[in-house]
Design an enzyme around this catalytic site. Sequence first.
Site, mmCIF file in Angstrom:
data_model
loop_
_atom_site.group_PDB
_atom_site.id
_atom_site.type_symbol
_atom_site.label_atom_id
_atom_site.label_comp_id
_atom_site.label_asym_id
_atom_site.label_seq_id
_atom_site.Cartn_x
_atom_site.Cartn_y
_atom_site.Cartn_z
ATOM 1 N N TRP A 103 0.823 -1.216 0.000
ATOM 2 C CA TRP A 103 0.000 0.000 0.000
ATOM 3 C C TRP A 103 0.851 1.257 0.000
ATOM 4 O O TRP A 103 0.545 2.222 -0.704
ATOM 5 C CB TRP A 103 -0.990 -0.002 1.159
ATOM 6 C CG TRP A 103 -2.069 -1.012 0.951
ATOM 7 C CD1 TRP A 103 -2.324 -2.121 1.706
ATOM 8 C CD2 TRP A 103 -3.031 -1.043 -0.124
ATOM 9 N NE1 TRP A 103 -3.375 -2.826 1.178
ATOM 10 C CE2 TRP A 103 -3.831 -2.191 0.064
ATOM 11 C CE3 TRP A 103 -3.285 -0.214 -1.214
ATOM 12 C CZ2 TRP A 103 -4.875 -2.532 -0.817
ATOM 13 C CZ3 TRP A 103 -4.329 -0.549 -2.084
ATOM 14 C CH2 TRP A 103 -5.104 -1.688 -1.881
ATOM 15 N N ASP B 62 -1.598 6.745 6.294
ATOM 16 C CA ASP B 62 -2.676 5.876 5.811
ATOM 17 C C ASP B 62 -2.968 4.867 6.921
ATOM 18 O O ASP B 62 -2.196 3.956 7.159
ATOM 19 C CB ASP B 62 -2.226 5.174 4.520
ATOM 20 C CG ASP B 62 -3.269 4.184 3.992
ATOM 21 O OD1 ASP B 62 -4.313 3.991 4.647
ATOM 22 O OD2 ASP B 62 -3.014 3.605 2.915
ATOM 23 N N LYS C 44 -12.407 -1.682 6.381
ATOM 24 C CA LYS C 44 -11.628 -2.593 7.216
ATOM 25 C C LYS C 44 -12.119 -2.518 8.664
ATOM 26 O O LYS C 44 -12.639 -3.479 9.188
ATOM 27 C CB LYS C 44 -10.134 -2.271 7.146
ATOM 28 C CG LYS C 44 -9.388 -2.867 5.962
ATOM 29 C CD LYS C 44 -9.561 -2.100 4.693
ATOM 30 C CE LYS C 44 -8.846 -2.750 3.511
ATOM 31 N NZ LYS C 44 -8.069 -1.786 2.740
HETATM 32 C C1 LIG Z 1 -7.439 -1.388 1.605
HETATM 33 C C2 LIG Z 1 -6.344 -0.396 1.720
HETATM 34 C C3 LIG Z 1 -6.184 0.652 0.798
HETATM 35 C C4 LIG Z 1 -7.062 0.811 -0.417
HETATM 36 O O1 LIG Z 1 -8.355 1.095 -0.094
HETATM 37 P P1 LIG Z 1 -9.482 1.383 -1.194
HETATM 38 O O2 LIG Z 1 -10.648 1.775 -0.385
HETATM 39 O O3 LIG Z 1 -9.688 0.105 -1.969
HETATM 40 O O4 LIG Z 1 -8.984 2.469 -2.074
HETATM 41 C C5 LIG Z 1 -5.162 1.551 1.006
HETATM 42 N N1 LIG Z 1 -4.342 1.448 2.063
HETATM 43 C C6 LIG Z 1 -4.460 0.453 2.974
HETATM 44 C C7 LIG Z 1 -3.513 0.393 4.128
HETATM 45 C C8 LIG Z 1 -5.455 -0.498 2.824
HETATM 46 O O5 LIG Z 1 -5.588 -1.488 3.729
#
Ligand SMILES: *Cc1c(COP(=O)(O)O)cnc(C)c1O
Length: 359
Positions: free
Chosen positions: A101, A171, A195
């Site tokens: 990511w 993030d 998540k």
């Molecule tokens: C799932 C995830 C993303 C991407 O998320 P989307 O909603 O599909 O754009 C980005 N960063 C992390 C750490 C993730 O777990």
Amino acid sequence: MRIYNFNAGPATLPEEVLDVIDAELHDWQGSGMSVLEMSHRSTEFTAIATQAEADVRALLAVPSDYHVLFLQGGATAQFAMVPLNLLRGKSRVSYLVTGEWSRKAVEEARLFCTVDIAASSEAERFTTVPPRETWQIHPDSAYFHYTSNETIHGVQLPAMPMIDSIPVVCDMSSDILSRPVAVGRYGLIYAGAQKNLGVAGVTVIIVRPDLVGAPQAGTPSLWQYHLQAKQHSMLNTPPTFSWYVLGLVCQWLRRQGGVAAIAERNQRKAERLYAAIDASTLYRNPVQPVYRSRMNVPFILARPELETEFLRDARAAGLVGLQGHRSVGGMRASIYNAMPEQGVDALITVMQDFEQRHG
Ligand SMILES: *Cc1c(COP(=O)(O)O)cnc(C)c1O
């Protein structure tokens, strides 16, 4: 019968939240209509949206001057929105790369500016975090970006890195609300909801207001944080139902005792699962122990030919979503806030039973 769902995202929700959605689906609190049907400008939805924001603020002790936004586009949209809004006349940024990511975030930011890699653990196949003293942060960087929990590789920073000179952007898609964080030390935090916060469709952004007043020329209005802040994330129709579910998840979390209480439970769940993996000869987790994620626990089988049978046995015992990400293979158990301790115990039992028959 409800199964234990170990998927990485969209992921399991607290059963109590599903019960509330069920009870309110046709008639939200005597309004005579579903949240699915409400105008986003209605007094009903305004109450839902305001309460959800208040709950996020309370759970994370967000400083009162920070903006809390609820936007579409997922965390991936933030990979672009962050540089577009936070460059503020600068031309370079620094990123820590600890997995898939953060690598994707770098690629997207490179559309807009020079991205310096402060450090990367790619050579170690993302099984660790480079030591802080090796990071090179360019002094002209507009900000420093990292990913607190790498959902695919199961690598989590145990604490916020010490960086004083420039704003820190994080993030937190896969570990927000899983443990206390000092929001006031961050410039910006973002997290997709699917998540640990609810369902897909909404992304939470928490940002220090002085960072967002001067987006790059040409940035679409919808993607300007300060315009969204001014309009309470309603520059256009927001993802109303996802926002509502996020609010229900926050209410549930408050009933659990809040972030500190859930953090203890998360630690117990992860410790039990890693202990079971470490005690076995069939399963192995490749991540350096201090950086092991409490949210996503990947493990490989010493005999990969057994994977299909393992997944079949797990399915038969009511456990799903254990297949690892296609890019790394093996298994992965995502054990977010909503995964009960009994779910982790059930997984450990299946693993031990399987090893006894095949070890
Ligand atoms: C799932 C995830 C993303 C991407 O998320 P989307 O909603 O599909 O754009 C980005 N960063 C992390 C750490 C993730 O777990």
